[in-house]
Enzyme design. Structure first.
Site, mmCIF file in Angstrom:
data_model
loop_
_atom_site.group_PDB
_atom_site.id
_atom_site.type_symbol
_atom_site.label_atom_id
_atom_site.label_comp_id
_atom_site.label_asym_id
_atom_site.label_seq_id
_atom_site.Cartn_x
_atom_site.Cartn_y
_atom_site.Cartn_z
ATOM 1 N N ARG A 46 41.059 102.062 31.833
ATOM 2 C CA ARG A 46 42.272 102.109 32.043
ATOM 3 C C ARG A 46 43.024 102.995 31.242
ATOM 4 O O ARG A 46 44.165 103.649 31.249
ATOM 5 C CB ARG A 46 42.748 100.664 31.446
ATOM 6 C CG ARG A 46 44.220 100.316 31.604
ATOM 7 C CD ARG A 46 44.868 98.883 31.360
ATOM 8 N NE ARG A 46 43.942 98.087 31.109
ATOM 9 C CZ ARG A 46 43.641 97.766 29.671
ATOM 10 N NH1 ARG A 46 44.289 98.355 28.812
ATOM 11 N NH2 ARG A 46 42.813 96.668 29.409
ATOM 12 N N TYR A 98 65.833 106.515 46.686
ATOM 13 C CA TYR A 98 64.892 105.891 47.554
ATOM 14 C C TYR A 98 65.168 104.340 47.131
ATOM 15 O O TYR A 98 65.686 103.884 46.446
ATOM 16 C CB TYR A 98 63.721 106.043 47.039
ATOM 17 C CG TYR A 98 62.552 105.181 47.383
ATOM 18 C CD1 TYR A 98 62.408 105.019 48.843
ATOM 19 C CD2 TYR A 98 61.458 104.546 46.459
ATOM 20 C CE1 TYR A 98 61.416 104.258 49.337
ATOM 21 C CE2 TYR A 98 60.696 103.622 47.097
ATOM 22 C CZ TYR A 98 60.331 103.543 48.581
ATOM 23 O OH TYR A 98 59.490 102.626 48.904
ATOM 24 N N ASP A 170 63.782 112.756 39.841
ATOM 25 C CA ASP A 170 62.632 112.294 40.635
ATOM 26 C C ASP A 170 62.437 113.798 41.726
ATOM 27 O O ASP A 170 63.356 113.854 42.551
ATOM 28 C CB ASP A 170 63.156 111.055 41.241
ATOM 29 C CG ASP A 170 62.138 110.802 42.580
ATOM 30 O OD1 ASP A 170 61.304 111.404 43.214
ATOM 31 O OD2 ASP A 170 62.013 109.493 42.973
ATOM 32 N N LYS A 195 53.425 111.807 48.271
ATOM 33 C CA LYS A 195 54.155 112.529 49.244
ATOM 34 C C LYS A 195 53.149 113.934 49.346
ATOM 35 O O LYS A 195 52.208 114.009 49.442
ATOM 36 C CB LYS A 195 55.397 112.530 48.979
ATOM 37 C CG LYS A 195 56.148 111.070 48.731
ATOM 38 C CD LYS A 195 55.814 110.228 49.903
ATOM 39 C CE LYS A 195 55.941 108.545 49.681
ATOM 40 N NZ LYS A 195 56.724 108.038 48.715
HETATM 41 O O1 P1T Z 1 55.825 104.787 47.303
HETATM 42 P P1 P1T Z 1 55.818 105.386 45.887
HETATM 43 O O2 P1T Z 1 54.596 105.951 45.731
HETATM 44 O O3 P1T Z 1 55.705 104.100 44.740
HETATM 45 O O4 P1T Z 1 56.909 106.183 45.348
HETATM 46 C C1 P1T Z 1 58.006 105.472 45.445
HETATM 47 C C2 P1T Z 1 59.105 106.729 45.726
HETATM 48 C C3 P1T Z 1 59.960 107.438 44.683
HETATM 49 N N1 P1T Z 1 60.882 108.232 44.941
HETATM 50 C C4 P1T Z 1 61.013 108.851 45.997
HETATM 51 C C5 P1T Z 1 61.968 109.885 46.160
HETATM 52 C C6 P1T Z 1 60.534 108.157 47.221
HETATM 53 O O5 P1T Z 1 60.733 108.664 48.446
HETATM 54 C C7 P1T Z 1 59.600 107.327 47.125
HETATM 55 C C8 P1T Z 1 58.806 106.604 48.056
HETATM 56 N N2 P1T Z 1 59.261 106.565 49.335
HETATM 57 C C9 P1T Z 1 58.897 106.212 50.475
HETATM 58 C C10 P1T Z 1 57.901 105.571 50.683
HETATM 59 C C11 P1T Z 1 59.907 106.780 51.679
HETATM 60 O O6 P1T Z 1 59.474 106.871 52.971
HETATM 61 O O7 P1T Z 1 60.958 107.243 51.431
#
Ligand code: P1T
Length: 379
Positions: A46, A98, A170, A195
């Protein structure tokens, strides 16, 4: 070192035991100690894992930062950042972001006493008057999800710095290939690694990159204390994905520009949101702040008819309808009911996110097939 070379090599050495060129997947939960406390720098997985360490160092290099920390999801990274603050602290965030980020802020941390203000930061002057002695952080996305608004990182940093307010960017939509917020004055860069960084729709992960040693130490403590760590297999997949990040991003940008231009001239389309279009309000800023315009865009159809928007989304054959973005395959998303459903409708509409907005993550397929798919679906 230039970007592509860094993507493939930065922080990565052949395995010291075998010379393996690919970083091994250290699939272990613990590490044997010679005597209590006497070990090779690794105690429990961890806290640290060698596959993760390599990925963290690689990501730090891509963002021109000193420290990289990886999390089990993008929201895991956001959660860790929000835990730097205490009840009564105020956070100003952009109003187009988001839906999950909005949700963790309002539905989780507001309950614990953090205070949030959401404002359109595509005009930095909107920050004026909102900053109080309790303001501790400004959180922005740029380009924003899902309206692709541009926020001037350097202009916001010029406002936050004198107040010692942390600026978090972000950088998920741009990826480090197109934009490096730390170079523009941000304090912390956050990514949904799920992503573009992962790039193959096979991993959920988050990351933070920063320069400040003290904050990095606090975040490492929070990570170990709270436990949102990614597994070594996922770290391997992302290390592998990053090796082609620069090539993928080039094609994402090329394809998205062509899709945006196609949609812009389509008689049934009323609005296209893509920073690469000269008509986009943030186009000049995008040219200054980014090295390309990215693979994301959104659009609306004339008449704003919900059944027609749904019909189009159901008609795609190459674009798949689904959440997420940034993978090699093209995706289509309905933000109002999917990624941004947790934002109250009234607030969503006030911020310009209509029920009929369609978001595209333009993949790296052949452009002719993507255009044909749009032609067929929109009609
Ligand atoms: O899904 P996750 O890895 O927890 O990330 C969250 C997140 C944070 N910031 C941005 C700009 C994001 O687009 C996302 C996740 N977004 C999607 C799942 C989406 O389809 O927009």
């Amino acid at each position: 070192m230039k970007f592509g070379t860094k993507a493939i090599h930065a922080g990565i050495e052949p395995d010291p035991t075998t010379g393996a060129i690919m970083t091994p997947i250290y699939q272990t939960s613990t590490y044997v100690q010679e005597s209590p406390g006497k070990h090779k720098g690794y105690e429990y997985a961890r806290t640290q894992n060698p596959t993760r360490t390599v990925l963290q160092n690689n990501l730090a290099a891509l963002e021109n930062g000193k420290h990289g920390i990886c999390y089990s999801s993008g929201l895991g990274a956001t959660d860790a950042i929000l835990k730097l603050f205490r009840p009564g602290d105020e956070i100003i965030a952009s109003n187009d972001l988001y839906g999950g980020t909005y949700r963790i802020m309002v539905r989780v941390f507001q309950e614990f006493g953090l205070k949030f203000k959401f404002v359109d930061l595509s005009n930095p002057a909107n920050l004026d008057g909102l900053i109080t002695p309790a303001t501790k952080m400004v959180w922005i996305e740029t380009p924003t999800n899902p309206l692709l608004r541009l926020v001037d990182i350097a202009a916001i940093a010029a406002i936050t710095k004198p107040h010692k307010i942390k600026l978090v960017v972000d950088n998920t939509f741009a990826s480090p290939y197109l934009q490096n917020p730390l170079d523009l004055g941000a304090d912390i860069v956050m990514h949904s690694v799920t992503k573009y960084l992962g790039g193959h729709s096979d991993t959920v992960m988050g990351a933070i990159v920063l320069n400040d040693d003290e904050t990095a130490q606090k975040l490492a403590f929070i990570q170990n204390a709270c436990g949102a760590v990614p597994g070594p297999q996922d770290c391997f997949l992302v290390l592998r994905g990053i090796k082609t990040l620069h090539i993928r991003m080039q094609r994402h940008c090329e394809n998205a520009m062509k899709v945006a231009q196609y949609l812009q001239q389509h008689p049934k389309v009323s609005q296209v949101y893509y920073p690469g279009l000269e008509s986009h309000i943030g186009h000049e800023l995008a040219k200054k702040q980014m090295r390309g315009f990215g693979g994301m865009l959104s659009f609306e159809l004339k008449g704003d008819s919900m059944p027609e928007a749904v019909r189009v989304m159901e008609s795609f054959e190459v674009f798949s309808l689904g959440e997420s973005l940034g993978g090699v395959e093209s995706l289509c998303t309905h933000p109002a009911s999917m990624t941004h459903a947790s934002i109250p409708k009234e607030e969503r509409i006030k911020n310009g996110l209509k029920d009929t907005l369609i978001r595209l993550s333009v993949g790296i397929e052949d452009i002719e097939d993507l255009i044909q798919d749009l032609e067929r679906a929109i009609g």
